[in-house]
Motif scaffolding. Structure first.
Motif, PDB file in Angstrom:
ATOM      1  N   ILE A   1       0.841  -1.199   0.000  1.00 28.81           N
ATOM      2  CA  ILE A   1       0.000   0.000   0.000  1.00 28.81           C
ATOM      3  C   ILE A   1       0.876   1.248   0.000  1.00 28.81           C
ATOM      4  O   ILE A   1       1.664   1.455   0.933  1.00 28.81           O
ATOM      5  CB  ILE A   1      -0.943   0.041   1.216  1.00 28.81           C
ATOM      6  N   ALA A   2       0.741   2.075  -1.013  1.00 27.96           N
ATOM      7  CA  ALA A   2       1.391   3.390  -1.035  1.00 27.96           C
ATOM      8  C   ALA A   2       0.470   4.349  -0.283  1.00 27.96           C
ATOM      9  O   ALA A   2      -0.623   4.659  -0.754  1.00 27.96           O
ATOM     10  CB  ALA A   2       1.601   3.860  -2.474  1.00 27.96           C
ATOM     11  N   LEU A   3       0.927   4.781   0.879  1.00 26.37           N
ATOM     12  CA  LEU A   3       0.087   5.647   1.710  1.00 26.37           C
ATOM     13  C   LEU A   3       0.869   6.876   2.133  1.00 26.37           C
ATOM     14  O   LEU A   3       2.001   6.770   2.598  1.00 26.37           O
ATOM     15  CB  LEU A   3      -0.390   4.895   2.961  1.00 26.37           C
ATOM     16  N   GLY A   4       0.260   8.018   1.962  1.00 26.15           N
ATOM     17  CA  GLY A   4       0.815   9.244   2.503  1.00 26.15           C
ATOM     18  C   GLY A   4       0.375   9.383   3.943  1.00 26.15           C
ATOM     19  O   GLY A   4      -0.818   9.315   4.238  1.00 26.15           O
ATOM     20  N   GLY A   5       1.330   9.555   4.849  1.00 23.40           N
ATOM     21  CA  GLY A   5       1.007   9.605   6.267  1.00 23.40           C
ATOM     22  C   GLY A   5       0.528  10.964   6.704  1.00 23.40           C
ATOM     23  O   GLY A   5       1.198  11.667   7.465  1.00 23.40           O
ATOM     24  N   GLN A   6      -0.623  11.361   6.217  1.00 21.79           N
ATOM     25  CA  GLN A   6      -1.292  12.587   6.643  1.00 21.79           C
ATOM     26  C   GLN A   6      -2.699  12.191   7.094  1.00 21.79           C
ATOM     27  O   GLN A   6      -3.285  11.257   6.531  1.00 21.79           O
ATOM     28  CB  GLN A   6      -1.361  13.601   5.496  1.00 21.79           C
ATOM     29  N   PRO A   7      -3.262  12.879   8.093  1.00 18.94           N
ATOM     30  CA  PRO A   7      -4.561  12.441   8.633  1.00 18.94           C
ATOM     31  C   PRO A   7      -5.644  12.263   7.581  1.00 18.94           C
ATOM     32  O   PRO A   7      -6.406  11.282   7.645  1.00 18.94           O
ATOM     33  CB  PRO A   7      -4.901  13.551   9.632  1.00 18.94           C
ATOM     34  N   TRP A   8      -5.721  13.150   6.608  1.00 21.88           N
ATOM     35  CA  TRP A   8      -6.809  13.029   5.641  1.00 21.88           C
ATOM     36  C   TRP A   8      -6.619  11.797   4.754  1.00 21.88           C
ATOM     37  O   TRP A   8      -7.598  11.156   4.349  1.00 21.88           O
ATOM     38  CB  TRP A   8      -6.952  14.297   4.804  1.00 21.88           C
ATOM     39  N   GLN A   9      -5.360  11.436   4.461  1.00 19.85           N
ATOM     40  CA  GLN A   9      -5.126  10.239   3.655  1.00 19.85           C
ATOM     41  C   GLN A   9      -5.428   8.976   4.451  1.00 19.85           C
ATOM     42  O   GLN A   9      -5.967   7.995   3.907  1.00 19.85           O
ATOM     43  CB  GLN A   9      -3.683  10.208   3.160  1.00 19.85           C
ATOM     44  N   GLU A  10      -5.090   8.985   5.726  1.00 22.13           N
ATOM     45  CA  GLU A  10      -5.407   7.848   6.594  1.00 22.13           C
ATOM     46  C   GLU A  10      -6.916   7.698   6.733  1.00 22.13           C
ATOM     47  O   GLU A  10      -7.432   6.571   6.778  1.00 22.13           O
ATOM     48  CB  GLU A  10      -4.734   8.062   7.953  1.00 22.13           C
ATOM     49  N   ARG A  11      -7.632   8.820   6.753  1.00 24.17           N
ATOM     50  CA  ARG A  11      -9.097   8.763   6.821  1.00 24.17           C
ATOM     51  C   ARG A  11      -9.697   8.175   5.538  1.00 24.17           C
ATOM     52  O   ARG A  11     -10.674   7.430   5.593  1.00 24.17           O
ATOM     53  CB  ARG A  11      -9.651  10.160   7.069  1.00 24.17           C
ATOM     54  N   LEU A  12      -9.115   8.483   4.366  1.00 21.39           N
ATOM     55  CA  LEU A  12      -9.621   7.880   3.132  1.00 21.39           C
ATOM     56  C   LEU A  12      -9.516   6.359   3.190  1.00 21.39           C
ATOM     57  O   LEU A  12     -10.444   5.643   2.786  1.00 21.39           O
ATOM     58  CB  LEU A  12      -8.835   8.392   1.917  1.00 21.39           C
ATOM     59  N   LEU A  13      -8.381   5.867   3.686  1.00 21.68           N
ATOM     60  CA  LEU A  13      -8.212   4.425   3.799  1.00 21.68           C
ATOM     61  C   LEU A  13      -9.201   3.847   4.808  1.00 21.68           C
ATOM     62  O   LEU A  13      -9.845   2.819   4.548  1.00 21.68           O
ATOM     63  CB  LEU A  13      -6.767   4.108   4.214  1.00 21.68           C
ATOM     64  N   PHE A  14      -9.353   4.512   5.948  1.00 19.92           N
ATOM     65  CA  PHE A  14     -10.301   4.029   6.962  1.00 19.92           C
ATOM     66  C   PHE A  14     -11.716   3.987   6.411  1.00 19.92           C
ATOM     67  O   PHE A  14     -12.446   3.003   6.612  1.00 19.92           O
ATOM     68  CB  PHE A  14     -10.253   4.929   8.200  1.00 19.92           C
ATOM     69  N   ASN A  15     -12.134   5.050   5.715  1.00 24.47           N
ATOM     70  CA  ASN A  15     -13.511   5.084   5.220  1.00 24.47           C
ATOM     71  C   ASN A  15     -13.750   4.044   4.131  1.00 24.47           C
ATOM     72  O   ASN A  15     -14.872   3.545   3.979  1.00 24.47           O
ATOM     73  CB  ASN A  15     -13.853   6.485   4.709  1.00 24.47           C
ATOM     74  N   ALA A  16     -12.702   3.719   3.359  1.00 21.75           N
ATOM     75  CA  ALA A  16     -12.837   2.633   2.394  1.00 21.75           C
ATOM     76  C   ALA A  16     -13.090   1.317   3.122  1.00 21.75           C
ATOM     77  O   ALA A  16     -13.914   0.495   2.691  1.00 21.75           O
ATOM     78  CB  ALA A  16     -11.580   2.539   1.526  1.00 21.75           C
ATOM     79  N   VAL A  17     -12.403   1.119   4.241  1.00 21.53           N
ATOM     80  CA  VAL A  17     -12.625  -0.087   5.045  1.00 21.53           C
ATOM     81  C   VAL A  17     -14.011  -0.056   5.687  1.00 21.53           C
ATOM     82  O   VAL A  17     -14.735  -1.058   5.705  1.00 21.53           O
ATOM     83  CB  VAL A  17     -11.529  -0.225   6.121  1.00 21.53           C
ATOM     84  N   LEU A  18     -14.394   1.100   6.210  1.00 26.24           N
ATOM     85  CA  LEU A  18     -15.719   1.245   6.826  1.00 26.24           C
ATOM     86  C   LEU A  18     -16.818   0.870   5.840  1.00 26.24           C
ATOM     87  O   LEU A  18     -17.739   0.103   6.168  1.00 26.24           O
ATOM     88  CB  LEU A  18     -15.903   2.683   7.302  1.00 26.24           C
ATOM     89  N   LEU A  19     -16.729   1.399   4.632  1.00 26.59           N
ATOM     90  CA  LEU A  19     -17.718   1.083   3.602  1.00 26.59           C
ATOM     91  C   LEU A  19     -17.635  -0.384   3.209  1.00 26.59           C
ATOM     92  O   LEU A  19     -18.660  -1.046   3.000  1.00 26.59           O
ATOM     93  CB  LEU A  19     -17.489   1.987   2.386  1.00 26.59           C
ATOM     94  N   GLY A  20     -16.402  -0.903   3.126  1.00 28.15           N
ATOM     95  CA  GLY A  20     -16.219  -2.284   2.687  1.00 28.15           C
ATOM     96  C   GLY A  20     -16.694  -3.312   3.683  1.00 28.15           C
ATOM     97  O   GLY A  20     -17.188  -4.372   3.302  1.00 28.15           O
TER      98      GLY A  20
END
Length: 415
Positions: free
Chosen positions: A183-202
């Motif tokens: 996973i290429a992830l930028g360690g900024q809160p908004w990017q971490e939230r995008l990943l979390f919300n993808a999991v939440l929806l999934g």
């Protein structure tokens, strides 16, 4: 050749529009300052479509770029409060813009009317209005829950595109064993939230997503489903490299394009940089909606807002700007360059990449449309959600139960 031909058709349509309007508007030209944050490769290309069409119609455009969305929004607010408001400035639909509108610091979008009610997706239309009037002119629709992937890497690993989070975790383990960053992830809160919300929806599905972020349902926040969300989210930590903290999103996209990483969970604005690098979304870099049990599109919308014009000429320039930006041909051109999709549901999908075509079909079904947290929550709550998710992600000592309790507390404190 087909893509090139379709692009030429868009250019011809824009030229025809310009020729029709040039004679009548040139004499009324008024310099219009446009403040924005569209400075990356794909972003700049998209804005140039609007800028050129505006100039072709006799307008005089004065560019006022401020790199970074947060910095640009802050700069616009500071100028408004300081008595030197920009006549046109880019913002995001959400709580902060509603606050500006409620205090009379922005004026309704000139030229908005019944046609917008007809062609805009209902969720976007509702979000863009304050007391029945459009407080801004939407520029584009971005989707936050995309999963981009390096097709060559997956082929090399003998992997199919994962359709569930269980399959994704299995694939990620295979890639890590090959020495690749899953996973290429930028360690900024908004990017971490995008990943979390993808999991939440999934994990929870779109109705659960609405219960959490629209209804602010305490039962949902405390549920076993939410605990499963945090367990899945925590299981992704080992698949992110140590260089993640502080990394910008476009740097993470570059990792994907170089083949250093296999997946990126990011908004479709990443496609603008993919195109700028000479790659085709859906070909070298594949795209799929993040794994989820039912189709859904988490929307974030950029919009141009307007301050009280200082004179009649500025008012006319603002009105011309909106007419140009909302024209179907301009909407097609700017969104093809940026990687987003048009705000108008009546724009044909000719010339759009395979990812955008999928999104354009999906958003026509209102039940699939979900609001991003920045668009749907109050400013304080959205910030608290980002902080809670980031705190959990960056502290492996926290258990999923503690992460769940932290998010619940953060949301209920602002409910």
């Amino acid at each position: 050749m087909k893509v090139r031909a379709k692009s030429c058709c868009v250019a011809i349509r824009l030229a025809v529009i310009a020729c029709i309007a040039l004679g009548s508007s040139a004499s009324a030209a008024q310099e219009l300052e446009v403040m924005h944050w569209l400075t990356s490769g794909g972003e700049s290309a998209s804005l140039s479509v609007v800028r050129q069409a505006y100039r072709d119609q006799g307008g005089v455009w004065r560019d006022a770029p401020v790199p970074g969305g947060s910095a640009a929004r802050a700069a616009a607010v500071n100028r408004i409060l300081g008595g030197n408001p920009p006549p046109v400035f880019l913002f995001s639909l959400g709580a902060q813009l509603r606050e500006l509108s409620a205090h009379g610091l922005v004026v309704p979008a000139p030229g908005a009317g019944a046609e917008w009610d007809r062609v805009l997706p209902p969720l976007l239309s509702r979000s863009a209005q304050q007391q029945g009037r459009y407080m801004a002119a939407p520029l584009n629709i971005h989707g936050e829950n995309w999963m981009f992937y390096n097709t060559a890497l997956l082929r090399q690993a003998g992997l199919e595109v994962p359709r569930t989070w269980e399959a994704f975790i299995t694939a990620a383990a295979t890639l890590k064993a090959m020495g690749k960053t899953p996973i290429a992830l930028g360690g900024q809160p908004w990017q971490e939230r995008l990943l979390f919300n993808a999991v939440l929806l999934g994990v929870g599905g779109r109705d659960f997503y609405r219960r959490v972020y629209e209804a602010l349902d305490e039962t949902a926040l405390s549920s076993p489903t939410m605990l499963a969300v945090f367990r899945t989210f925590a299981s992704l930590r080992p698949f992110v490299d140590e260089g993640s903290p502080g990394r910008r999103w476009n740097q993470a996209t570059a990792m994907l394009m170089r083949g250093d990483a296999a997946f990126q969970f990011m908004g479709d604005w990443a496609k603008g940089d993919i195109r700028a690098a000479g790659m085709e979304p859906g070909v070298q870099i594949g795209c799929a909606l993040a794994p989820a049990p039912d189709p859904a599109y988490i929307m974030v919308v950029d919009a141009f807002a307007f301050t009280q014009p200082r004179d009649a000429a500025t008012a006319e320039a603002q009105k011309r700007f909106v007419a140009v930006m909302m024209d179907p041909a301009v909407q097609a051109g700017l969104n093809q360059a940026k990687g987003s999709i048009p705000v108008r549901t009546d724009v044909p999908d000719d010339g759009f990449d395979i990812c955008a075509k999928q999104a354009m079909t999906l958003i026509r079904a209102p039940e699939t449309n979900l609001a991003s947290t920045g668009m749907g929550l109050s400013g304080g709550m959205a910030g608290a959600v980002d902080d809670a998710i980031s705190h959990f992600w960056n502290d492996p000592r926290l258990s999923p139960q503690e992460g769940q309790a932290l998010l619940r507390k953060s949301i209920l404190a602002f409910r």
